[in-house]
Design a protein around this motif. Sequence first.
Motif, PDB file in Angstrom:
ATOM      1  N   THR A   1       2.859   1.589  -3.599  1.00 21.97           N
ATOM      2  CA  THR A   1       2.197   1.708  -4.911  1.00 21.97           C
ATOM      3  C   THR A   1       0.969   2.613  -4.856  1.00 21.97           C
ATOM      4  O   THR A   1       0.435   2.905  -3.779  1.00 21.97           O
ATOM      5  CB  THR A   1       1.785   0.325  -5.483  1.00 21.97           C
ATOM      6  OG1 THR A   1       0.580  -0.095  -4.844  1.00 21.97           O
ATOM      7  CG2 THR A   1       2.859  -0.722  -5.266  1.00 21.97           C
ATOM      8  N   THR A   2       0.501   3.009  -6.026  1.00 26.22           N
ATOM      9  CA  THR A   2      -0.475   4.092  -6.131  1.00 26.22           C
ATOM     10  C   THR A   2      -1.937   3.671  -6.004  1.00 26.22           C
ATOM     11  O   THR A   2      -2.783   4.490  -5.699  1.00 26.22           O
ATOM     12  CB  THR A   2      -0.343   4.783  -7.499  1.00 26.22           C
ATOM     13  OG1 THR A   2      -0.517   3.767  -8.513  1.00 26.22           O
ATOM     14  CG2 THR A   2       1.000   5.448  -7.670  1.00 26.22           C
ATOM     15  N   ASN A   3      -2.242   2.430  -6.305  1.00 28.12           N
ATOM     16  CA  ASN A   3      -3.650   2.004  -6.299  1.00 28.12           C
ATOM     17  C   ASN A   3      -3.991   1.336  -4.970  1.00 28.12           C
ATOM     18  O   ASN A   3      -3.094   1.076  -4.168  1.00 28.12           O
ATOM     19  CB  ASN A   3      -3.904   1.044  -7.465  1.00 28.12           C
ATOM     20  CG  ASN A   3      -5.333   1.141  -7.973  1.00 28.12           C
ATOM     21  OD1 ASN A   3      -6.240   1.560  -7.247  1.00 28.12           O
ATOM     22  ND2 ASN A   3      -5.533   0.762  -9.215  1.00 28.12           N
ATOM     23  N   ASN A   4      -5.247   1.061  -4.751  1.00 24.61           N
ATOM     24  CA  ASN A   4      -5.653   0.473  -3.476  1.00 24.61           C
ATOM     25  C   ASN A   4      -5.605  -1.052  -3.526  1.00 24.61           C
ATOM     26  O   ASN A   4      -6.347  -1.678  -4.276  1.00 24.61           O
ATOM     27  CB  ASN A   4      -7.066   0.936  -3.122  1.00 24.61           C
ATOM     28  CG  ASN A   4      -7.487   0.384  -1.782  1.00 24.61           C
ATOM     29  OD1 ASN A   4      -6.647   0.025  -0.962  1.00 24.61           O
ATOM     30  ND2 ASN A   4      -8.790   0.297  -1.565  1.00 24.61           N
ATOM     31  N   LEU A   5      -4.740  -1.628  -2.701  1.00 27.26           N
ATOM     32  CA  LEU A   5      -4.580  -3.083  -2.697  1.00 27.26           C
ATOM     33  C   LEU A   5      -5.339  -3.732  -1.559  1.00 27.26           C
ATOM     34  O   LEU A   5      -5.306  -4.944  -1.403  1.00 27.26           O
ATOM     35  CB  LEU A   5      -3.093  -3.428  -2.581  1.00 27.26           C
ATOM     36  CG  LEU A   5      -2.262  -2.920  -3.758  1.00 27.26           C
ATOM     37  CD1 LEU A   5      -0.795  -2.988  -3.439  1.00 27.26           C
ATOM     38  CD2 LEU A   5      -2.575  -3.724  -5.003  1.00 27.26           C
TER      39      LEU A   5
ATOM     40  N   ARG B   1      -4.716   6.436  -6.681  1.00 28.63           N
ATOM     41  CA  ARG B   1      -5.776   6.758  -5.727  1.00 28.63           C
ATOM     42  C   ARG B   1      -5.342   7.940  -4.884  1.00 28.63           C
ATOM     43  O   ARG B   1      -4.351   7.878  -4.176  1.00 28.63           O
ATOM     44  CB  ARG B   1      -6.035   5.548  -4.815  1.00 28.63           C
ATOM     45  CG  ARG B   1      -6.732   4.408  -5.535  1.00 28.63           C
ATOM     46  CD  ARG B   1      -8.200   4.696  -5.797  1.00 28.63           C
ATOM     47  NE  ARG B   1      -8.947   4.785  -4.552  1.00 28.63           N
ATOM     48  CZ  ARG B   1      -9.744   3.834  -4.104  1.00 28.63           C
ATOM     49  NH1 ARG B   1      -9.936   2.728  -4.792  1.00 28.63           N
ATOM     50  NH2 ARG B   1     -10.379   3.986  -2.958  1.00 28.63           N
TER      51      ARG B   1
ATOM     52  N   VAL C   1      -5.156  -6.132  -8.929  1.00 24.59           N
ATOM     53  CA  VAL C   1      -5.136  -4.673  -9.068  1.00 24.59           C
ATOM     54  C   VAL C   1      -3.970  -4.247  -9.951  1.00 24.59           C
ATOM     55  O   VAL C   1      -2.857  -4.742  -9.796  1.00 24.59           O
ATOM     56  CB  VAL C   1      -4.995  -4.008  -7.674  1.00 24.59           C
ATOM     57  CG1 VAL C   1      -4.873  -2.488  -7.805  1.00 24.59           C
ATOM     58  CG2 VAL C   1      -6.174  -4.370  -6.778  1.00 24.59           C
TER      59      VAL C   1
ATOM     60  N   ALA D   1      -4.849   4.565 -12.320  1.00 26.63           N
ATOM     61  CA  ALA D   1      -4.258   3.655 -11.325  1.00 26.63           C
ATOM     62  C   ALA D   1      -3.776   4.402 -10.082  1.00 26.63           C
ATOM     63  O   ALA D   1      -3.120   3.825  -9.228  1.00 26.63           O
ATOM     64  CB  ALA D   1      -3.103   2.874 -11.955  1.00 26.63           C
TER      65      ALA D   1
ATOM     66  N   ASP E   1       5.096  -0.404 -13.667  1.00 25.58           N
ATOM     67  CA  ASP E   1       3.681  -0.713 -13.475  1.00 25.58           C
ATOM     68  C   ASP E   1       3.573  -2.188 -13.121  1.00 25.58           C
ATOM     69  O   ASP E   1       4.311  -3.019 -13.638  1.00 25.58           O
ATOM     70  CB  ASP E   1       2.850  -0.337 -14.704  1.00 25.58           C
ATOM     71  CG  ASP E   1       3.202  -1.132 -15.941  1.00 25.58           C
ATOM     72  OD1 ASP E   1       4.354  -1.615 -16.056  1.00 25.58           O
ATOM     73  OD2 ASP E   1       2.330  -1.273 -16.813  1.00 25.58           O
TER      74      ASP E   1
ATOM     75  N   GLN F   1       0.835  -1.197   0.000  1.00 19.58           N
ATOM     76  CA  GLN F   1       0.000   0.000   0.000  1.00 19.58           C
ATOM     77  C   GLN F   1       0.877   1.257   0.000  1.00 19.58           C
ATOM     78  O   GLN F   1       0.594   2.228  -0.689  1.00 19.58           O
ATOM     79  CB  GLN F   1      -0.908   0.036   1.241  1.00 19.58           C
ATOM     80  CG  GLN F   1      -2.114  -0.865   1.161  1.00 19.58           C
ATOM     81  CD  GLN F   1      -3.188  -0.339   0.219  1.00 19.58           C
ATOM     82  OE1 GLN F   1      -2.955  -0.210  -0.985  1.00 19.58           O
ATOM     83  NE2 GLN F   1      -4.373  -0.058   0.732  1.00 19.58           N
TER      84      GLN F   1
ATOM     85  N   THR G   1      -1.433  -1.360 -10.692  1.00 25.80           N
ATOM     86  CA  THR G   1      -0.952  -0.268  -9.863  1.00 25.80           C
ATOM     87  C   THR G   1       0.443   0.169 -10.320  1.00 25.80           C
ATOM     88  O   THR G   1       1.050  -0.469 -11.170  1.00 25.80           O
ATOM     89  CB  THR G   1      -0.979  -0.705  -8.372  1.00 25.80           C
ATOM     90  OG1 THR G   1      -0.634   0.394  -7.545  1.00 25.80           O
ATOM     91  CG2 THR G   1      -0.009  -1.852  -8.111  1.00 25.80           C
TER      92      THR G   1
END
Length: 783
Positions: free
Chosen positions: A497-501, A682, A509, A680, A523, A494, A511
Motif C-alpha cells: 500500500t501507498t501510505n506509511n503504516l 508516500r 491510516v 495517501a 482504498d 507496507q 491508504t
Amino acid sequence: VPRVVLVGAGIVGCALADELTGRGFTDVTVLDQAQGLAAGGSSSHAPGLVFQTNSCRSMTSFARYTVEKYTALGCFDQIGGLEIATSPERLADLTRRHGWATSWGVESRLVGPDEVAELHPLLDRELILGGFLIPGDGLAKPVVAAEVQAQRAGERGARFVFGQKVVAVETAGDRVIGVRTETDTFPADIVVSCAGMWGPVLGEMVGLSIPLVPMAHQYVFTGDVNASAEALARQPILRHQEADLYFRSHGQALGIGAYGHRPMPIAARDITGSELPFTKEDFEASWESAVELIPALAEAGVDRGFNGLFSFTSDGMPLLGEHPRLQGFWVAEAVWITHSAGVAKAMAEWIVDGQPELDLHSSDLNRFEQVQLAPDYVLERSCQNFVEVYDLLHPLQPMESPRPIRTSPFYGRQQELGAFFLEASGWERPHWYEANAGLPEVAEVPERNEWASRYWSPICGAEALVTRRRVALFDMTPLKRLEVSGPGALEFLQRMTTNNLNRKPGAVVYTLLLDEQGGVRSDLTIARLDANTFQVGANGNLDLEWLAKHAPNDVYVKDITAGTCCIGLWGPKARDLLNEISHTLDVQKGYFTAQKAFIKNVPVTALRLSYVGEFGWELYTTADMGAKLWDTLWEAGQKHGVIAAGRGAFNSLRLEKGYRSWGTDVTTEHDPFEAGLGFAVRKDKEFLGKEALERRTSTKKLTCLTIDDPRQVVMGSEPVFHQGEPVGYVTSAAYGYTTGLNIAYAWLPAGVDEVEIEYFGQKVKARPAQEPLFDPEMKRLRG
Ligand code: FAD
C-alpha cells in the motif's frame, strides 16, 4: 514463451488466440470437443447482433472494440442499431441510454417516429413514439469472425485441435501444468477456459464455482416478407425492448429473438447440443407482439425456430480472471458475441502484461461473496436476469428475491424502526427509517425529479441534518473487514500500500492499493491493533483475493466481516454519549486512532473516524454482542436525541465531505493524484505500483461539481458537456442536505469551467467547486 492452452474454439477462444499471439504469446493450443471452429457451442448459431450501449462503461468499451476489430477484419456489417419506444417510460429511458452512449464515447442520436419509420419501413408507424439510433452498431458474423481470428492466430503459431474433449486439468501444487483430454495430454503453463456455458464443468475440475447458468433463448426465422432483400439488408438491427424482442434480416426473411418466455435453465453437465427443439407455445406471446409491431409478419408466418443455449449470470456480467488459488488457470466465460473481441483484448493484456487497461472489477471472476456462489442463488438470480434482460431498471432497484439473505445483528431493531431496506452483496442495508418521519428537520428538503424520487424519501434529508446537529447510528456492518496478521504483516502491508503504516499500535491510516500500472485497486483504512495485527477496512472480495494472493507464508489474511459488526456513531453529541457509558474508552484520543474498550458490557474496537465528516467513532464488536451494542447506545442516546440513519443520508454526507467511493468514483483506470487521493501516497517508501505511478501523466481530474437547480438530482453515468462537446461523465451524485448544494462528481479534463450535465435529454447547468464543500478546516472531525 509460456505454453498456453485455450479450452473452447468458440468466438471467445478464437478472439483470445488472436490477441495472445498478437502480443507474442505464440505457443497457443486451442482445443475443442467439437469438430470445427465455432461449431459446437453458442457461437455456431448466434445471429450476431451488436448493440453497444450499456449502462456499464467497460461493457460498452468491450463492444466498441469488437465493432472496430470485426469491421477491420471484414466480418462486420455496420448497418446501425435502432432501439424503439412505444410507451412514454421507454421513450424517457431511451434518452438515458443516449446519455450512456455519449458518456462512454459511442456516437448516437435520438430520432422521432417519422425517422424511425423511414429507417425501418416495416414498422407500424402509429405505435412508435421515438427511437435511439446508434450508427456504429450492426451485425457481426460470428463464425466468420472466429475463422478469421483463428487464421491470424494460426499464422503466428497457434494450433487448433478438434475432437478433443478436456476431461481433467493437471496441477502441481498451486500451479496448473496442463490438461488431459479423452485421448491425449497437453502440457501448459497457462490454461484459459473459454468453454462458454460448459464453464461450470471445467470449473468443477479445479474446485472452482462458476456462477453461470445455461439457458434457452428462442430464435425464429420468418417466411419471406414483402420487401426486397437489399432493402431489408440496409435496415438497422432493431430492438423492441418493451416486448423483449429483437430483429434482423436474413435475405427476404426476418430473424426474431425473444426473451419474453419463461426461463428455461439447464445444468451445464446435461448439455448435449447447443440447440434444443423449438417449443412453439413459449413463442406465442412474442409472435403476437412481433406481428403487432411489424404487420407484414402476419402473412410471412414462422418458418422455423429453435431454443438456442447460452450463458446467463447472476448480475448479467461476464466471468473473467484467474482462479484465486490455482495459478495459471484463467476463465473467460459468459461473454456475448458483442463483447467477444473486447474481452479477448482485456484478457490478453491481463495474462501477458499482468493488468488489463480497462477497469474490470464488475466482470472479475472473484467479485462474488460466498453466498452469491450458492447454486440456488445462482440459478434464481440468473433466471431473474434473463427475465429482466431488456427491462428498464432504476440504478438503486434491488433484487426482490432471494431476500433477506445477509442481515446484521441490528436487523431486528432496524425493522422495528421501519427501515426501508435495499440490498447489496446479499446484505440488507437500511436507506432510511420511517420512524424518523416526524423529525422537525424534514421541511428543509427540496422536492426532486420523479426518477430521483424512487427508492428515496425526504426522511434521508432529516437523518443527514440530525447527524450534523445531534448524533446518529449508522450500520456499517456490510463493509468488508479483513484481519492481516503475523510476523510479516507490517512489512507486507507496507509493500502493498501507498501510505506509511509503520506507526505505533493504535494508529489508523488511510491508504491505497495500486495495481502494477499505478492505478487505484482499492482504498483501505488500516488500524494497527498491535505489533503484528492490522484491521483492514476494505471494499470487497477482490481486496481479500488480492492481499491473500500476495501474502507471504508468515502473513495471514482473514475475512472477519461475518462474525463481527460495526456501528458508526457520528455527530457532535457522540462524545457526551459515550462518555456517560464507558469508563475505559478514552474519548480524548485524537482523530485516526484505534483503541480497545468496553461500552458497558460490550467489548469494542473503537476507531475515531468517520465517513460522513462528523465527529465520532466506528465501533466494532463481535456479532453476538451486536444487539447489545445497539441497545446500549440507543438507550444512552435518548437524552441526546439519537436516531438511526440510513445509506441515503450517508451518501449525501460523504459527498458533502468529498469522500470517494472506490468502484464508482475511482477505479484501476485512475491514478491517486487525478482522483484527489494523492495525500495517501508516500513518495519516501517503496510499494507495489510505485514505478508505474511515477511514469504516469494525466490530463483528467475527478471534479466536484455543484448543479444549479436543486431539484435535478442526477444518479451517475450521465454525460458532461463543456462548450457543447461531451468531455466526461458523472460518477456519484447526491443532494447535500446540510450544505443545500446539489452535488455531482465527474471525470473531466483538468481546468474546465461551467459545464452542462445531460439528464433525460435535458441540459442541466453545473460548475466546478472547491472541495470539500463541507468543513474544509476539519473542525468537526477533529472535534
Ligand atoms: P461457445 O461458442 O459456446 O464456445 C465454447 C466452446 O467450448 C464450444 O465450441 C465447446 O465445444 C467447447 N467446449 C466446452 N467444453 C469443452 C471441453 N470440456 N473440452 C473441449 N471443448 C469444450 N450474442 C450477441 O452478442 N449477439 C446476439 O445477437 C446473440 N444472439 C444469440 C442468439 C442465440 C439463439 C443464442 C443461443 C445466443 C446468442 N448470443 C448473442 C450469445 C452468444 O452466442 C454467446 O454468448 C457466445 O457465442 C459465447 O461464445 P463462447 O466462445 O464463449 O462460447
